[in-house]
Design a protein around this motif. Structure first.
Motif, PDB file in Angstrom:
ATOM      1  N   THR A 147       0.899  -1.195   0.003  1.00  0.00           N
ATOM      2  CA  THR A 147       0.174   0.029  -0.220  1.00  0.00           C
ATOM      3  C   THR A 147       0.850   1.239  -0.055  1.00  0.00           C
ATOM      4  O   THR A 147       1.853   1.333   0.845  1.00  0.00           O
ATOM      5  CB  THR A 147      -0.938   0.172   1.437  1.00  0.00           C
ATOM      6  OG1 THR A 147      -1.827  -1.020   1.260  1.00  0.00           O
ATOM      7  CG2 THR A 147      -1.572   1.380   1.550  1.00  0.00           C
ATOM      8  N   VAL A 165      -3.702   0.678  -2.980  1.00  0.00           N
ATOM      9  CA  VAL A 165      -3.604  -0.412  -2.115  1.00  0.00           C
ATOM     10  C   VAL A 165      -3.426  -1.491  -3.129  1.00  0.00           C
ATOM     11  O   VAL A 165      -3.575  -1.416  -4.476  1.00  0.00           O
ATOM     12  CB  VAL A 165      -4.793  -0.563  -1.417  1.00  0.00           C
ATOM     13  CG1 VAL A 165      -4.942   0.318  -0.393  1.00  0.00           C
ATOM     14  CG2 VAL A 165      -6.001  -0.845  -2.224  1.00  0.00           C
ATOM     15  N   GLN A 171       1.788  -5.162   2.553  1.00  0.00           N
ATOM     16  CA  GLN A 171       0.357  -6.079   3.075  1.00  0.00           C
ATOM     17  C   GLN A 171       0.538  -7.599   3.417  1.00  0.00           C
ATOM     18  O   GLN A 171       1.444  -7.972   2.726  1.00  0.00           O
ATOM     19  CB  GLN A 171      -0.725  -5.983   1.831  1.00  0.00           C
ATOM     20  CG  GLN A 171      -1.012  -4.359   1.503  1.00  0.00           C
ATOM     21  CD  GLN A 171      -2.019  -4.428   0.371  1.00  0.00           C
ATOM     22  OE1 GLN A 171      -1.985  -3.210   0.036  1.00  0.00           O
ATOM     23  NE2 GLN A 171      -2.832  -5.287  -0.032  1.00  0.00           N
ATOM     24  N   ILE A 182      -6.742  -5.854   0.177  1.00  0.00           N
ATOM     25  CA  ILE A 182      -7.319  -4.784   0.870  1.00  0.00           C
ATOM     26  C   ILE A 182      -8.595  -4.479  -0.129  1.00  0.00           C
ATOM     27  O   ILE A 182      -8.342  -3.881  -1.357  1.00  0.00           O
ATOM     28  CB  ILE A 182      -6.642  -3.688   1.209  1.00  0.00           C
ATOM     29  CG1 ILE A 182      -5.592  -3.942   2.191  1.00  0.00           C
ATOM     30  CG2 ILE A 182      -7.652  -2.464   1.769  1.00  0.00           C
ATOM     31  CD1 ILE A 182      -4.414  -2.985   2.573  1.00  0.00           C
ATOM     32  N   ARG A 227     -13.442  -0.235   1.859  1.00  0.00           N
ATOM     33  CA  ARG A 227     -13.131  -0.357   3.252  1.00  0.00           C
ATOM     34  C   ARG A 227     -11.851   0.666   3.478  1.00  0.00           C
ATOM     35  O   ARG A 227     -11.856   1.393   4.398  1.00  0.00           O
ATOM     36  CB  ARG A 227     -12.596  -1.642   3.705  1.00  0.00           C
ATOM     37  CG  ARG A 227     -11.969  -1.799   4.938  1.00  0.00           C
ATOM     38  CD  ARG A 227     -11.621  -3.326   5.247  1.00  0.00           C
ATOM     39  NE  ARG A 227     -10.964  -3.454   6.606  1.00  0.00           N
ATOM     40  CZ  ARG A 227     -11.485  -3.352   7.618  1.00  0.00           C
ATOM     41  NH1 ARG A 227     -12.787  -3.137   7.824  1.00  0.00           N
ATOM     42  NH2 ARG A 227     -10.789  -3.331   8.804  1.00  0.00           N
ATOM     43  N   ALA A 228     -10.877   0.613   2.535  1.00  0.00           N
ATOM     44  CA  ALA A 228      -9.815   1.489   2.638  1.00  0.00           C
ATOM     45  C   ALA A 228      -9.938   2.736   2.490  1.00  0.00           C
ATOM     46  O   ALA A 228      -9.485   3.871   3.340  1.00  0.00           O
ATOM     47  CB  ALA A 228      -8.790   1.244   1.417  1.00  0.00           C
ATOM     48  N   LYS A 244      -5.896  -1.693  11.245  1.00  0.00           N
ATOM     49  CA  LYS A 244      -6.982  -2.625  10.804  1.00  0.00           C
ATOM     50  C   LYS A 244      -6.597  -3.840   9.988  1.00  0.00           C
ATOM     51  O   LYS A 244      -6.994  -4.858   9.763  1.00  0.00           O
ATOM     52  CB  LYS A 244      -8.255  -1.861  10.540  1.00  0.00           C
ATOM     53  CG  LYS A 244      -8.779  -1.201  11.798  1.00  0.00           C
ATOM     54  CD  LYS A 244      -9.744  -2.046  12.695  1.00  0.00           C
ATOM     55  CE  LYS A 244     -10.382  -1.403  13.656  1.00  0.00           C
ATOM     56  NZ  LYS A 244     -11.079  -2.059  14.564  1.00  0.00           N
ATOM     57  N   ASN A 245      -5.683  -3.114   8.771  1.00  0.00           N
ATOM     58  CA  ASN A 245      -5.214  -3.853   7.832  1.00  0.00           C
ATOM     59  C   ASN A 245      -3.878  -4.593   7.994  1.00  0.00           C
ATOM     60  O   ASN A 245      -3.447  -5.108   7.104  1.00  0.00           O
ATOM     61  CB  ASN A 245      -5.081  -3.135   6.618  1.00  0.00           C
ATOM     62  CG  ASN A 245      -6.627  -2.455   6.050  1.00  0.00           C
ATOM     63  OD1 ASN A 245      -7.261  -3.180   5.466  1.00  0.00           O
ATOM     64  ND2 ASN A 245      -6.613  -1.300   6.264  1.00  0.00           N
TER      65      ASN A 245
END
Length: 505
Positions: A362, A386, A421, A425, A429-430, A456-457
């Motif tokens: 990302t 992402v 990552q 993702i 949501r991002a 969160k990711n």
């Protein structure tokens, strides 16, 4: 009789010199055969057990050569008696002519290098001194006890990777000033934190050497083969040793020649200190352990625009922000989406596209200035991509398109941040971590909770680039004429021709 005391003094001085030389030669002979004195010796097997693929461990091409003598003369070498004298090597430590402190360009910053040694100093192989590549960057004065009318070959050699840092032949007079230069001096470029020896060597020649017959490459030169090829005498040769460990000066040089990229580590140390001195950020760790450089390029055609009643014409833009660039950019130079290159630690042998091929990343460009020294998350996101596969930024999914930085101050903290990552993702949501009450021109870009997005990711920070931006007239134009983030009066306040007039009389 009047000359006897002076003569006696000279004799005593000469005797002291001979005694000191004898002790130095004995000490150097011991070091030549000591199999535990250097990193490639017997402790190498402990530090680099079988299966270790670290770059340091892979740099030892001849692990069977555990002493300096075998590194120089071959696996079977055991007799150091050919070492007859210690070379005098005197390095200069040049100071700025204006009296300022010593500095040099580092990895995207200016490094201060205060003088810690005399302006001229001699290296001593037996005193355990460790030098920095920056202090050994200039060619030293080299002298030795020479025979009359004899010719010598002088070299500086790295016995670790078998690299020739300097080579001179047909040298006369016991001083490195006359002769033929095969390889001009390149100072030590130790890429690692472990200490490495760099050798100055002097060999007597049997005959004048034809420079056209000498190897034209510096790397992977095995000294015993070169000695044989040039017909050098090993019955009476000289040596001196400079021990060095890496510094930022070496990191910049090694990246510039495409060997190794240690700049992320140094850049992370500097940027970590820069951020912590301002209170720290809730979105980033205090210690920035970086392994990838983010190089950012901006291109744009010439442009004409009117800002606050004045017409401006700007030339085409072509600028790269990397380890060499310490300039300030304006909004006009950053108005188009940038091109981004990712450069990992190891770059020799394999291009970044291969080294990072199986990674998922990302890329986030954001302004966390409002978070400095705070616990609340309140950043502005300027760009986010992402699911980037390897080094190809275009392979990723763009969550936020490029929004040029429009700072009105000199201290905005614009950061390009690269995260590794562990899983794909979702773009929706991002994009859900931004505020819902942003200006219409920047929907969901304000009050961005970068820390929550990262946690969160399950993202791991691997690269950073600080973009240094100054206010300019293009920012004023964009602020009131395009984005409507400010009124014309707000954007142009203080501009010549826009200032309120004071009453007269």
């Amino acid at each position: 009789m009047v000359y006897v005391p002076a003569l006696l003094g000279l004799l005593l001085t000469a005797a002291s010199y001979v005694t000191a030389q004898t002790a130095c030669v004995a000490g150097m002979r011991s070091l030549l055969t000591n199999t535990s004195a250097y990193w490639f010796g017997t402790r190498y097997e402990t530090d680099c057990p079988p299966g270790n693929v670290g770059l340091w461990c892979r740099s030892n091409r001849e692990p069977s050569r555990t002493s300096l003598l075998t590194r120089l003369m071959g696996d079977g070498a055991t007799d150091p008696s050919g070492l007859a004298f210690v070379i005098n090597v005197r390095y200069p430590n040049t100071l700025p002519v204006d009296g300022s402190d010593r500095t040099y360009p580092g990895c995207g910053r200016i490094v201060e290098a205060p003088l810690k040694r005399p302006e001229h100093f001699c290296i001593n192989p037996l005193c355990n001194s460790v030098y920095s590549p920056f202090d050994l960057r200039e060619e030293p004065g080299v002298t030795w006890p020479a025979e009359q009318n004899a010719l010598y070959t002088v070299m500086m050699y790295d016995p670790g990777p078998f690299f020739m840092h300097a080579l001179y032949v047909n040298v006369t007079g016991g001083r490195l000033q006359n002769g033929d230069t095969i390889f001009p001096y390149i100072g030590p470029g130790n890429p690692f934190d472990r200490v490495n020896p760099y050798l100055w060597l002097v060999f007597k020649q049997q005959r004048p050497l034809d420079v056209s017959l000498i190897p034209s490459v510096r790397n992977e030169i095995y000294l015993e083969e070169l000695i044989s090829q040039l017909g050098l005498s090993t019955q009476s040769y000289g040596i001196n040793v400079a021990m060095t460990k890496t510094d930022e000066y070496a990191a910049v040089f090694l990246r510039s020649v495409g060997f190794l990229n240690r700049c992320p580590a140094y850049y992370g140390q500097w940027l970590s200190n820069y951020i912590q001195e301002r209170g720290g950020l809730p979105s980033l760790p205090a210690c920035l352990d970086l392994s990838v450089s983010i190089d950012v390029g901006f291109t744009a055609p010439a442009i004409t625009y009117t800002s606050c009643g004045t017409v401006y014409q700007k030339s085409p833009v072509n600028v790269t922000v990397d380890y060499r660039n310490m300039d300030l950019l304006g909004a006009v130079e950053t108005r188009n989406s940038p091109q981004v290159s990712l450069v990992p630690l190891a770059i020799r042998g394999q291009p970044p596209s291969v080294t990072l091929r199986d990674k998922l990343y990302t890329l986030l460009m954001y302004d966390p200035t409002e978070e400095l020294g705070q616990t609340d998350q309140n950043a502005y996101v300027h760009w986010m991509v992402v699911n980037i596969r390897g080094t190809d930024i275009t392979s990723g999914d763009e969550v936020y398109d490029w929004l040029l930085p429009m700072t009105s101050t000199l201290n905005q903290l614009y950061l390009f941040a690269l995260f590794e990552q562990r899983a794909s993702i979702r773009t929706r949501r991002a994009g859900s971590f931004g505020g819902t009450d942003c200006h219409p021109y920047i929907p969901r870009r304000c009050k961005f909770r970068a820390g929550d997005f990262i946690r969160k990711n399950n993202l791991s920070l691997v690269g950073l680039r600080h973009l240094r931006v100054v206010p300019d007239t293009y920012r004023q134009y964009m602020a009131y004429a395009v984005t409507k983030l400010q009124t014309r009066d707000q954007a142009c306040w203080g501009q010549v021709g826009e200032r309120p007039q004071c009453p007269i009389g």
